[in-house]
Scaffold this active site. Structure first.
Site, PDB file in Angstrom:
ATOM      1  N   ARG A  37       0.856  -1.195   0.000  1.00 35.71           N
ATOM      2  CA  ARG A  37       0.000   0.000   0.000  1.00 35.71           C
ATOM      3  C   ARG A  37       0.888   1.241   0.000  1.00 35.71           C
ATOM      4  O   ARG A  37       0.623   2.223  -0.673  1.00 35.71           O
ATOM      5  CB  ARG A  37      -0.957   0.001   1.210  1.00 35.71           C
ATOM      6  CG  ARG A  37      -1.630   1.347   1.408  1.00 35.71           C
ATOM      7  CD  ARG A  37      -2.907   1.321   2.239  1.00 35.71           C
ATOM      8  NE  ARG A  37      -2.881   0.429   3.372  1.00 35.71           N
ATOM      9  CZ  ARG A  37      -2.194   0.652   4.504  1.00 35.71           C
ATOM     10  NH1 ARG A  37      -1.480   1.752   4.668  1.00 35.71           N
ATOM     11  NH2 ARG A  37      -2.226  -0.241   5.474  1.00 35.71           N
ATOM     12  N   TYR A  60     -16.118  18.034 -14.951  1.00 34.64           N
ATOM     13  CA  TYR A  60     -16.400  16.602 -15.087  1.00 34.64           C
ATOM     14  C   TYR A  60     -17.428  16.218 -14.012  1.00 34.64           C
ATOM     15  O   TYR A  60     -17.273  16.591 -12.838  1.00 34.64           O
ATOM     16  CB  TYR A  60     -15.094  15.801 -14.916  1.00 34.64           C
ATOM     17  CG  TYR A  60     -15.327  14.316 -14.888  1.00 34.64           C
ATOM     18  CD1 TYR A  60     -15.693  13.627 -16.045  1.00 34.64           C
ATOM     19  CD2 TYR A  60     -15.220  13.599 -13.703  1.00 34.64           C
ATOM     20  CE1 TYR A  60     -15.935  12.268 -16.012  1.00 34.64           C
ATOM     21  CE2 TYR A  60     -15.459  12.234 -13.672  1.00 34.64           C
ATOM     22  CZ  TYR A  60     -15.820  11.575 -14.828  1.00 34.64           C
ATOM     23  OH  TYR A  60     -16.068  10.233 -14.802  1.00 34.64           O
ATOM     24  N   ASP A  67      -7.024  19.405 -14.196  1.00 37.62           N
ATOM     25  CA  ASP A  67      -7.345  18.037 -14.606  1.00 37.62           C
ATOM     26  C   ASP A  67      -6.972  17.958 -16.092  1.00 37.62           C
ATOM     27  O   ASP A  67      -7.670  18.511 -16.946  1.00 37.62           O
ATOM     28  CB  ASP A  67      -8.836  17.769 -14.371  1.00 37.62           C
ATOM     29  CG  ASP A  67      -9.251  16.362 -14.783  1.00 37.62           C
ATOM     30  OD1 ASP A  67      -8.543  15.746 -15.611  1.00 37.62           O
ATOM     31  OD2 ASP A  67     -10.288  15.888 -14.296  1.00 37.62           O
ATOM     32  N   LYS A  93      -8.065   7.059 -19.296  1.00 40.81           N
ATOM     33  CA  LYS A  93      -8.364   7.592 -20.621  1.00 40.81           C
ATOM     34  C   LYS A  93      -7.121   7.495 -21.517  1.00 40.81           C
ATOM     35  O   LYS A  93      -6.665   6.409 -21.782  1.00 40.81           O
ATOM     36  CB  LYS A  93      -8.900   9.009 -20.482  1.00 40.81           C
ATOM     37  CG  LYS A  93      -9.937   9.178 -19.344  1.00 40.81           C
ATOM     38  CD  LYS A  93     -11.248   8.446 -19.586  1.00 40.81           C
ATOM     39  CE  LYS A  93     -12.141   8.385 -18.359  1.00 40.81           C
ATOM     40  NZ  LYS A  93     -12.467   9.657 -17.731  1.00 40.81           N
TER      41      LYS A  93
HETATM   42  C1  LIG Z   1     -12.949  10.015 -16.449  1.00 40.53           C
HETATM   43  C2  LIG Z   1     -12.558  11.337 -15.877  1.00 40.53           C
HETATM   44  C3  LIG Z   1     -12.327  11.499 -14.506  1.00 40.53           C
HETATM   45  C4  LIG Z   1     -12.525  10.373 -13.511  1.00 40.53           C
HETATM   46  O1  LIG Z   1     -11.624   9.361 -13.677  1.00 40.53           O
HETATM   47  P1  LIG Z   1     -11.917   7.807 -13.313  1.00 40.53           P
HETATM   48  O2  LIG Z   1     -10.658   7.139 -13.729  1.00 40.53           O
HETATM   49  O3  LIG Z   1     -13.127   7.392 -14.088  1.00 40.53           O
HETATM   50  O4  LIG Z   1     -12.153   7.750 -11.832  1.00 40.53           O
HETATM   51  C5  LIG Z   1     -11.923  12.749 -14.058  1.00 40.53           C
HETATM   52  N1  LIG Z   1     -11.774  13.787 -14.911  1.00 40.53           N
HETATM   53  C6  LIG Z   1     -12.008  13.669 -16.236  1.00 40.53           C
HETATM   54  C7  LIG Z   1     -11.830  14.867 -17.120  1.00 40.53           C
HETATM   55  C8  LIG Z   1     -12.412  12.448 -16.766  1.00 40.53           C
HETATM   56  O5  LIG Z   1     -12.669  12.349 -18.078  1.00 40.53           O
END
Ligand SMILES: *Cc1c(COP(=O)(O)O)cnc(C)c1O
Length: 379
Positions: free
Chosen positions: A49, A102, A174, A199
């Site tokens: 962890r 988001y 982000d 992503k």
């Molecule tokens: C998908 C996404 C998230 C969240 O991420 P997860 O891996 O699904 O928890 C946060 N910000 C953006 C812009 C996203 O597209």
């Protein structure tokens, strides 16, 4: 001399394994590590962890790609977001978020953080003056995304970083939609970068993960403390899959962007398309800013159907190569209807998206096949 981006994506944090020569970082599937005496760890690892060598390789590579000193990997983008919010905010603090944030980020702040005494104000990321006007004495964080989802709005990162600097707040970006290949927010003065590695970074729709990158020692310590204390860590196989994805990030982003540009060119002149949202278009309101801070304009495209919601829903159901699904950033093309799918929860709110809107995540298939598939679905 620093190696270029594509080189670092393949090599940063990933020396051949010293014991076996294994060229690829092994999947260290272990929860614990033998010690040579009480408190005498061999390589600084004691429990997975807290730290795991496969995860360390990923963290070092992520830090290198964003041009930051520290990288921390998480089990999802949301757990990375949660760690950053808890590392930077205390009860009584305030933050500014995009008015088209988001949905998961909005839910975490609106449904969880407010219960712990944190307040927020939504503001349009495109309008630095509106963000400035929303700043209060207790504002600690300006949270932004660029391009935003699903309308691909563009935030001026150097301008927001300057504002954060002038008001002793922190700019958090982000960077999921752009990826570090297209845009590196720390370079423009942001304090912290967050990713959903699910992503583009993972890139193959086969793993969920998140990351935090910063050069701020204090924030890095706080985030590492929360990573270990709350324990939302990726397992070694997830870390390995993400590392494997990173190796091709540069070539994938080039191709995603080129395929998106070709698709946009075809959609623009199509009689069934009312409006195309893509920062690469010269008449997109954020085009000039995007051209300054991004290497290419990315693989996400949204557009509206001239015949309204039902026609948009029908088109989403008629593609052959574009798979009808949420998420984005994988090698395969995806299509979705934000109003009924990813953004259904915004119905009736300020953040509501047009009902005739379609969003595509343009993959790296043969460009002509994608154009043919989407145009025939619009007929
Ligand atoms: C998908 C996404 C998230 C969240 O991420 P997860 O891996 O699904 O928890 C946060 N910000 C953006 C812009 C996203 O597209």
């Amino acid at each position: 001399m620093t190696d270029g981006f594509a080189t670092r994506a393949i090599h940063a944090g990933q020396e051949p394994d010293p014991t076996t020569g294994s060229v690829i970082t092994p999947i260290h599937a272990t929860s614990t590590y033998a010690q040579d005496g009480v408190g005498n760890q061999r390589q600084g690892y004691e429990y997975s962890r807290t730290g795991n060598p496969t995860r360390s390789a990923l963290e070092e590579c992520l830090a290198s790609l964003e041009g930051g000193k520290y990288g921390r990997a998480f089990a999802s983008g949301m757990s990375a977001t949660d760690a950053v919010l808890r590392a930077t905010l205390r009860p009584g603090d305030h933050l500014i978020i995009p008015d088209d944030a988001y949905g998961g980020t909005f839910r975490l702040i609106d449904k969880v953080l407010t219960g712990w005494g944190i307040d927020y104000t939504p503001a349009p990321v495109t309008d630095v003056d509106a963000v400035r006007a929303a700043i209060r004495p207790n504002t600690k964080v300006i949270w932004t995304e660029t391009p935003t989802n699903p309308l691909l709005n563009i935030a001026d990162l150097p301008a927001l970083a300057q504002l954060a600097h002038d008001t002793t707040t922190r700019l958090v970006v982000d960077n999921t939609f752009a990826s570090p290949h297209l845009q590196q927010p720390l370079e423009f003065g942001a304090s912290i970068v967050v990713h959903s590695t699910t992503k583009y970074l993972g890139g193959h729709s086969d793993v969920v993960g998140g990351a935090v990158i910063t050069s701020d020692d204090e924030i890095a310590d706080q985030v590492a403390f929360l990573q270990n204390t709350a324990g939302a860590v990726p397992g070694p196989f997830d870390a390995w899959l993400t590392l494997r994805g990173l190796k091709t990030l540069a070539v994938r982003m080039e191709r995603h962007s080129r395929n998106a540009e070709n698709l946009v060119a075809a959609l623009r002149d199509h009689p069934k398309v009312a409006r195309v949202f893509y920062p690469g278009l010269e008449d997109h309101p954020g085009h000039q800013v995007a051209a300054k801070q991004m290497r290419h304009f990315g693989g996400m495209v949204s557009f509206t159907h001239v015949d309204g919601e039902q026609a948009a829903l029908d088109a989403c159901a008629r593609t052959r190569l574009f798979t009808l699904a949420e998420s984005l950033g994988g090698v395969e093309s995806l299509i979705e209807h934000p109003g009924r799918m990813t953004h259904a929860s915004t119905a009736g709110s300020l953040l509501q998206v047009p009902a005739e809107l379609i969003r595509v995540s343009v993959g790296i298939e043969e460009s002509e096949d994608l154009v043919t598939d989407l145009l025939s679905a619009l007929e």
